[in-house]
Scaffold this motif. Structure first.
Motif, PDB file in Angstrom:
ATOM      1  N   LEU A 145       0.614   7.117  -6.576  1.00 42.87           N
ATOM      2  CA  LEU A 145      -0.649   8.031  -6.888  1.00 42.87           C
ATOM      3  C   LEU A 145      -0.148   9.656  -6.615  1.00 42.87           C
ATOM      4  O   LEU A 145      -0.608  10.328  -7.242  1.00 42.87           O
ATOM      5  N   ALA A 146       0.798   9.675  -5.859  1.00 44.74           N
ATOM      6  CA  ALA A 146       1.313  11.041  -5.499  1.00 44.74           C
ATOM      7  C   ALA A 146       2.099  11.543  -6.680  1.00 44.74           C
ATOM      8  O   ALA A 146       1.965  12.661  -7.283  1.00 44.74           O
ATOM      9  N   ARG A 147       2.958  10.550  -7.276  1.00 44.11           N
ATOM     10  CA  ARG A 147       3.693  10.927  -8.437  1.00 44.11           C
ATOM     11  C   ARG A 147       2.619  11.286  -9.763  1.00 44.11           C
ATOM     12  O   ARG A 147       2.764  12.349 -10.299  1.00 44.11           O
ATOM     13  N   GLN A 166      -8.080   2.883  -6.655  1.00 43.73           N
ATOM     14  CA  GLN A 166      -7.217   2.591  -5.654  1.00 43.73           C
ATOM     15  C   GLN A 166      -7.558   2.936  -4.192  1.00 43.73           C
ATOM     16  O   GLN A 166      -7.017   3.637  -3.304  1.00 43.73           O
ATOM     17  N   GLY A 167      -8.876   2.638  -3.913  1.00 44.84           N
ATOM     18  CA  GLY A 167      -9.605   3.234  -2.468  1.00 44.84           C
ATOM     19  C   GLY A 167      -8.797   2.191  -1.199  1.00 44.84           C
ATOM     20  O   GLY A 167      -8.526   2.838  -0.268  1.00 44.84           O
ATOM     21  N   TYR A 168      -8.280   0.939  -1.723  1.00 46.94           N
ATOM     22  CA  TYR A 168      -7.876   0.313  -0.547  1.00 46.94           C
ATOM     23  C   TYR A 168      -6.399   0.882  -0.207  1.00 46.94           C
ATOM     24  O   TYR A 168      -6.159   1.131   1.094  1.00 46.94           O
ATOM     25  N   ALA A 169      -5.681   1.402  -0.981  1.00 44.41           N
ATOM     26  CA  ALA A 169      -4.496   2.096  -0.693  1.00 44.41           C
ATOM     27  C   ALA A 169      -4.660   3.420  -0.305  1.00 44.41           C
ATOM     28  O   ALA A 169      -4.107   3.790   0.805  1.00 44.41           O
ATOM     29  N   ARG A 170      -5.581   4.189  -0.780  1.00 42.76           N
ATOM     30  CA  ARG A 170      -5.815   5.573  -0.240  1.00 42.76           C
ATOM     31  C   ARG A 170      -6.346   5.658   1.187  1.00 42.76           C
ATOM     32  O   ARG A 170      -6.296   6.578   1.751  1.00 42.76           O
ATOM     33  N   GLU A 171      -6.992   4.621   1.503  1.00 44.85           N
ATOM     34  CA  GLU A 171      -7.601   4.353   2.852  1.00 44.85           C
ATOM     35  C   GLU A 171      -6.539   3.552   3.692  1.00 44.85           C
ATOM     36  O   GLU A 171      -6.940   3.113   4.692  1.00 44.85           O
ATOM     37  N   SER A 172      -5.455   3.719   3.283  1.00 48.44           N
ATOM     38  CA  SER A 172      -4.127   2.964   4.125  1.00 48.44           C
ATOM     39  C   SER A 172      -4.497   1.664   4.582  1.00 48.44           C
ATOM     40  O   SER A 172      -4.025   1.121   5.569  1.00 48.44           O
ATOM     41  N   VAL A 183       0.781  -1.081  -0.128  1.00 50.28           N
ATOM     42  CA  VAL A 183      -0.077   0.145   0.023  1.00 50.28           C
ATOM     43  C   VAL A 183       0.845   1.178   0.074  1.00 50.28           C
ATOM     44  O   VAL A 183       0.561   2.297  -0.873  1.00 50.28           O
ATOM     45  N   GLY A 184       1.793   1.313   0.705  1.00 50.18           N
ATOM     46  CA  GLY A 184       2.788   2.565   0.959  1.00 50.18           C
ATOM     47  C   GLY A 184       3.227   2.731  -0.573  1.00 50.18           C
ATOM     48  O   GLY A 184       3.286   3.986  -1.058  1.00 50.18           O
ATOM     49  N   TYR A 185       3.961   1.784  -1.195  1.00 50.23           N
ATOM     50  CA  TYR A 185       4.306   2.137  -2.555  1.00 50.23           C
ATOM     51  C   TYR A 185       3.245   2.606  -3.497  1.00 50.23           C
ATOM     52  O   TYR A 185       3.379   3.480  -4.194  1.00 50.23           O
ATOM     53  N   VAL A 186       2.099   2.065  -3.430  1.00 47.18           N
ATOM     54  CA  VAL A 186       0.748   2.333  -4.320  1.00 47.18           C
ATOM     55  C   VAL A 186       0.557   3.961  -3.796  1.00 47.18           C
ATOM     56  O   VAL A 186       0.445   4.732  -4.946  1.00 47.18           O
TER      57      VAL A 186
END
Length: 435
Positions: free
Chosen positions: A288-290, A417-423, A281-284
């Motif tokens: 997304l930030a990039r 990418q909700g799973y990542a955006r919600e950590s 998740v952190g990498y995703v």
């Protein structure tokens, strides 16, 4: 480890041994030398790539630190046999274990060099003197060496007009390029051991009959099979040289070995582990930030100090290259939603040949995932930004955010990418729960 990528006649563009691939190489799972899983598809005529994010596994290596003792034990047992009733075993009597530990082999260095060459050739229009690739590497030696060889390949292909360097080496803790930060994650061993105890006994029986007195165990069989690819990549430099351990097993047995490794990856950091994908998740969230040119928003394993500083996490580059391990790549695939399965992998029988979960295609040595941001300048969607994802040059369908044609709008990709955006939706916290 650095190996220059020149040969008479120019660069080595494809797999070193594409003209005569070993027959059993296809069954080596994550130990397979890199070759493309598909043919790269350029953007549509009126579209162009504006940003690239590369995530790459280190190149071919020696056995990792916990393997040599087990491998030497298996060899020693065979050397104590009273006789060899199979001629393919005779070499073992005088065989000395010669492999190093953890580091890249020359083939692995060359794989990374060639990846740098290919990246420059494919995306050179994105590079200028003020915008060269930003490179990060996880801290283990073979990963840093892979990044260094990639930068050398990129510089060489540009005739040294552009010479990227490793901008950030991240320690193996608090690192989006490494796993081992989720102590409560279940082990893959119950699944791999179940399959091991099904497929290895017939092999063990055959080898013990051919080498009476060896008294091999199930785990000895796994070690002997792993010696085949690991010796082969260590022996191979200018041309392919196959380990003599490879001939100890037939194709059916190699299929079983491949399934053992596929199951391992699935239940280690893949979908089969409830706390596997959260480790990606952190990498995703960095990805997304990039893509959106926004600060990283994450509460999992991102290094907040590094990600908050423009010098160590810039948002204004066109090419980013990150170097990691295969288990982290598998976790990232899971966090993104790539290679989803209709059901869990069965640890009691080999899956169908058309399965999508296949470590050889996903994470061979020097595996790479490339995420492109693309803008289209004419026709329907003019001015719209899109995302495309390639794994080892095979375009991923991205059915979770588009029409399954390998292209999603940037907005739809971010929303998917909700799973990542919600950590990780609470999964990261479970990593630190005790029984």
């Amino acid at each position: 480890m650095f190996v220059a990528g020149y040969r008479a006649g120019g660069y080595i563009w494809e797999s070193l041994y594409a003209d005569k691939p070993p027959k059993i190489e296809r069954y080596w799972a994550q130990y397979t030398p890199y070759e493309p899983a598909g043919a790269y598809v350029p953007p549509a005529k009126h579209c162009r790539v504006t940003q690239v994010r590369l995530l790459q596994r280190h190149g071919a290596r020696y056995p990792s630190s916990d393997d040599p003792v087990e491998m030497e034990e298996a060899i020693f047992k065979l050397q104590q046999a009273d006789e060899y009733r199979d001629k393919n075993l005779r070499f073992i009597r005088n065989h000395s274990y010669f492999l190093g530990q953890d580091d890249l082999v020359p083939l692995g260095a060359e794989q990374s060099f060639q990846s740098g060459v290919i990246t420059f050739e494919r995306y050179k229009d994105l590079v200028n003197k003020d915008d060269i690739p930003f490179v990060r590497a996880s801290g283990q030696g073979r990963v840093v060496d892979s990044a260094r060889n990639w930068t050398a390949g990129f510089a060489t292909a540009s005739h040294f007009e552009y010479e990227p360097h490793i901008s950030v080496v991240i320690s193996e803790e608090n690192n989006t390029l490494q796993i081992n930060q989720c102590p409560a994650a279940p082990s893959h061993h119950p699944y791999t051991e179940r399959w091991e105890h099904i497929f290895t006994p017939p092999i063990k029986k055959r080898l013990n009959k051919a080498a009476p007195g060896a008294n091999l165990t199930d785990s000895n069989v796994i070690s002997l099979m792993a010696l085949c690819p690991l010796e082969s990549v260590a022996l191979s430099a200018a041309e392919w040289e196959e380990s003599r351990f490879c001939k100890l097993f037939d194709e059916k047995e190699w299929r079983a070995f491949e399934w053992h490794e596929d199951v391992k990856k699935y239940y280690k950091t893949g979908y089969g582990n409830p706390l596997g994908p959260v480790q990606g998740v952190g990498y995703v969230n960095e990805l997304l930030a990039r893509l959106t040119n926004q600060p990283v928003r994450d509460s999992t394993n991102t290094n907040r100090t590094l990600d908050a500083a423009p010098a160590t996490f810039p948002l204004n580059r066109t090419i980013y290259a990150d170097f990691t391990h295969e288990n982290e790549m598998v976790a990232v695939f899971g966090a993104l939603g790539l290679f989803e399965q209709p059901g869990d992998l069965d640890p009691t029988r080999i899956g169908g040949k058309h399965r999508t979960w296949n470590a050889r295609r996903m994470v061979p040595f020097s595996a790479r995932m490339v995420v492109e941001k693309v803008v289209c300048e004419e026709g329907e969607g003019e001015g719209q930004e899109y995302v495309r994802v390639f794994v080892n040059d095979e375009m991923q369908p991205l059915a979770f955010c588009g029409e399954g044609d390998g292209r999603c709008t940037l907005g739809d990709f971010v929303q998917s990418q909700g799973y990542a955006r919600e950590s990780g939706r609470g999964d990261w916290e479970k990593c630190f729960e005790s029984d």
